[in-house]
Design a protein around this motif. Structure first.
Motif, PDB file in Angstrom:
ATOM      1  N   SER A 117      -2.897  -1.397  -5.333  1.00 20.13           N
ATOM      2  CA  SER A 117      -1.793  -2.122  -4.695  1.00 20.13           C
ATOM      3  C   SER A 117      -2.014  -3.628  -4.655  1.00 20.13           C
ATOM      4  O   SER A 117      -1.171  -4.354  -4.122  1.00 20.13           O
ATOM      5  CB  SER A 117      -1.569  -1.598  -3.269  1.00 20.13           C
ATOM      6  N   TRP A 142       5.101  -1.775   7.188  1.00 20.49           N
ATOM      7  CA  TRP A 142       3.725  -1.986   6.713  1.00 20.49           C
ATOM      8  C   TRP A 142       3.120  -0.716   6.107  1.00 20.49           C
ATOM      9  O   TRP A 142       1.901  -0.587   6.008  1.00 20.49           O
ATOM     10  CB  TRP A 142       2.807  -2.477   7.844  1.00 20.49           C
ATOM     11  N   THR A 143       3.955   0.231   5.700  1.00 21.46           N
ATOM     12  CA  THR A 143       3.443   1.513   5.221  1.00 21.46           C
ATOM     13  C   THR A 143       3.613   1.659   3.710  1.00 21.46           C
ATOM     14  O   THR A 143       4.429   0.978   3.082  1.00 21.46           O
ATOM     15  CB  THR A 143       4.163   2.699   5.896  1.00 21.46           C
ATOM     16  N   ALA A 144       2.867   2.612   3.161  1.00 26.12           N
ATOM     17  CA  ALA A 144       2.878   2.855   1.719  1.00 26.12           C
ATOM     18  C   ALA A 144       4.117   3.603   1.248  1.00 26.12           C
ATOM     19  O   ALA A 144       4.280   3.810   0.044  1.00 26.12           O
ATOM     20  CB  ALA A 144       1.626   3.638   1.321  1.00 26.12           C
ATOM     21  N   ASP A 147       7.827   0.073  -1.293  1.00 25.78           N
ATOM     22  CA  ASP A 147       7.090  -0.873  -2.121  1.00 25.78           C
ATOM     23  C   ASP A 147       7.983  -2.028  -2.556  1.00 25.78           C
ATOM     24  O   ASP A 147       9.134  -2.152  -2.126  1.00 25.78           O
ATOM     25  CB  ASP A 147       6.441  -0.172  -3.316  1.00 25.78           C
ATOM     26  N   TYR A 170       0.859  -5.007  -1.710  1.00 28.35           N
ATOM     27  CA  TYR A 170      -0.323  -5.154  -0.866  1.00 28.35           C
ATOM     28  C   TYR A 170      -0.682  -3.784  -0.307  1.00 28.35           C
ATOM     29  O   TYR A 170       0.150  -2.872  -0.269  1.00 28.35           O
ATOM     30  CB  TYR A 170      -0.068  -6.155   0.271  1.00 28.35           C
ATOM     31  N   ARG A 171      -1.945  -3.627   0.092  1.00 25.10           N
ATOM     32  CA  ARG A 171      -2.364  -2.354   0.668  1.00 25.10           C
ATOM     33  C   ARG A 171      -1.672  -2.154   2.015  1.00 25.10           C
ATOM     34  O   ARG A 171      -1.631  -3.061   2.838  1.00 25.10           O
ATOM     35  CB  ARG A 171      -3.883  -2.317   0.828  1.00 25.10           C
ATOM     36  N   ARG A 172      -1.155  -0.931   2.195  1.00 21.17           N
ATOM     37  CA  ARG A 172      -0.363  -0.636   3.379  1.00 21.17           C
ATOM     38  C   ARG A 172      -0.892   0.604   4.090  1.00 21.17           C
ATOM     39  O   ARG A 172      -1.696   1.361   3.539  1.00 21.17           O
ATOM     40  CB  ARG A 172       1.103  -0.412   2.964  1.00 21.17           C
ATOM     41  N   GLY A 178      -5.391   0.028   3.679  1.00 26.88           N
ATOM     42  CA  GLY A 178      -4.220  -0.513   4.354  1.00 26.88           C
ATOM     43  C   GLY A 178      -4.431  -0.628   5.848  1.00 26.88           C
ATOM     44  O   GLY A 178      -5.258   0.067   6.435  1.00 26.88           O
ATOM     45  N   THR A 183      -4.497  -5.222   4.970  1.00 29.52           N
ATOM     46  CA  THR A 183      -3.148  -5.730   4.723  1.00 29.52           C
ATOM     47  C   THR A 183      -3.115  -7.249   4.827  1.00 29.52           C
ATOM     48  O   THR A 183      -2.516  -7.935   3.990  1.00 29.52           O
ATOM     49  CB  THR A 183      -2.153  -5.092   5.705  1.00 29.52           C
ATOM     50  N   LEU A 299      -1.624  -1.065  12.242  1.00 35.07           N
ATOM     51  CA  LEU A 299      -1.694  -2.330  11.512  1.00 35.07           C
ATOM     52  C   LEU A 299      -2.829  -3.208  12.026  1.00 35.07           C
ATOM     53  O   LEU A 299      -3.611  -3.763  11.243  1.00 35.07           O
ATOM     54  CB  LEU A 299      -0.366  -3.082  11.637  1.00 35.07           C
TER      55      LEU A 299
END
Length: 392
Positions: A117, A142-144, A147, A170-172, A178, A183, A299
């Motif tokens: 990511s 902020w989650t995967a 995208d 970005y990593r989520r 993540g 993040t 987060l």
């Protein structure tokens, strides 16, 4: 007109040789079995991450190929070596000479780190540059599950205005690395990557635009210069000229106290109006199992009462004046993020001597403010244009 499919995937180190060995037979199987297949090119963008460019004669040919899946042994053997499919999307459309597009898109995927990511698409307009750069940060709690593909309309609009655009992933939450602190480290690294990424970019003229959770990360990025050395993202290499927060989640302290994001615990819950479909629905059960009494804890890695220092490093409302101009846009009909969070951030920033303009859009939903066709969009683009013009 031909269509380019861009597929990003990871391959475990021990399977790399087998993947490369299976590749020629897979390509030949495509050539023999798939209508409209024109060419394929494989690019290694990080140690275990690969980007596959496959060109098709038309959209329907791509759709037909996807429907067939691994229908031949040679194709199945290649697919079996893949560890994780990060995503597949339509990339550049190459038009015939008689169909000159209004904007020619020059785009490439760039890795700013070794993780799947830690990538983004860099779009360059016509010309030699150096171009001012709009960094675009997508949202999605902020989650995967969501995208960068959900914000490509914004990318196209800024590209059409003559700006280079860096649409970052970005990593989520819901994927390795993540949340805290990955993040934040990724957003910092992605913004700093503008410096030295391409000679056509002007790293001294950068504006960051983010939506929802991306609005939070965008605004946080503007505050990096004021962070203590031990905070993730401190000591920025690139400082934006200004930032635009579209329906940004700018108050993590209140978000933690009110259980912001608990809706994710129920995969059957009604999504906000006009919300895009989850790009990775398979990540939803993992997030739902962790979300508990709110997404902010995942987060930041703690509740406010447990670690107020982290909130002082990460919540824009706690940080206040970022030292650069801010445009905060929020709709009164936003059902996902309270408009009051943006309003109070702007008020606090101005009270601290900063420059923040708050635009409240009557009747606008959470996703209206990120639509280039919405009446508020000219306000956004005019603000960005003015910010760059003042800093030529």
């Amino acid at each position: 007109m031909s269509v380019v499919e861009m597929t990003t995937f990871t391959v475990a180190e021990e399977n790399t040789r087998a993947m490369l060995a299976a590749r020629p037979a897979m390509v030949e199987a495509f050539r023999a079995d798939r209508r409209g297949f024109l060419s394929a090119r494989l690019v290694r963008v990080a140690e275990n991450t690969w980007l596959d460019f496959v060109e098709w004669s038309d959209d329907a040919a791509w759709d037909e190929s996807k429907a067939k899946g691994a229908n031949l042994p040679a194709i199945g053997t290649f697919f079996a070596t893949i560890d994780t499919l990060v995503g597949a999307e339509r990339g550049v459309r190459y038009d015939d000479a008689q169909e000159t597009p209004a904007v020619e898109r020059r785009v490439r995927t760039v890795a700013y780190g070794p993780e799947p990511s830690q990538v983004g698409e860099l779009y360059l307009p016509e010309g030699q540059g150096p171009f001012p750069v709009v960094v675009v940060v997508h949202g999605g709690y902020w989650t995967a599950m969501w995208d960068r593909r959900q914000i490509t309309d914004v990318v196209d609009d800024f590209l059409g205005r003559g700006y280079a655009v860096w649409n970052i992933e970005y990593r989520r939450i819901g994927e390795p690395g993540g949340g805290w602190p990955g993040t934040f480290l990724d957003i910092a690294a992605a913004v700093d990557a503008v410096d030295g990424m391409d000679p056509a970019l002007d790293p001294s003229r950068v504006v960051i635009v983010g939506h929802s959770a991306g609005g939070h990360l965008t605004t946080w990025a503007a505050h990096r210069g004021a962070l203590p050395a031990e905070a993730p993202g401190a000591n920025p290499k690139v400082t934006p000229l200004g930032i635009v927060s579209l329906a940004g989640a700018l108050d993590l302290k209140t978000g933690d106290a009110t259980g912001f994001g608990t809706v994710l615990a129920d995969p059957d819950a009604e999504p906000p109006k006009d919300a895009p479909e989850a790009a990775r629905p398979e990540a939803w059960p993992l997030v739902a199992a962790q979300v508990g009494d709110g997404i902010v804890t995942l987060l930041v890695g703690a509740h406010y009462a447990e670690n107020p220092e982290r909130y002082s490093w990460t919540s824009p409302l706690e940080l206040a004046n970022p030292g650069v101009p801010v445009l905060a846009v929020h709709g009164t009909a936003d059902e996902a993020v309270p408009a009051d969070w943006s309003h109070r951030y702007a008020e606090k920033t101005n009270a601290a001597g900063g420059s923040a303009r708050y635009v409240e859009v009557e009747g606008a939903t959470h996703f209206d403010v990120v639509q280039p066709t919405h009446p508020v969009w000219p306000t956004v683009t005019a603000w960005v244009d003015e910010t760059f013009t003042k800093n030529q």
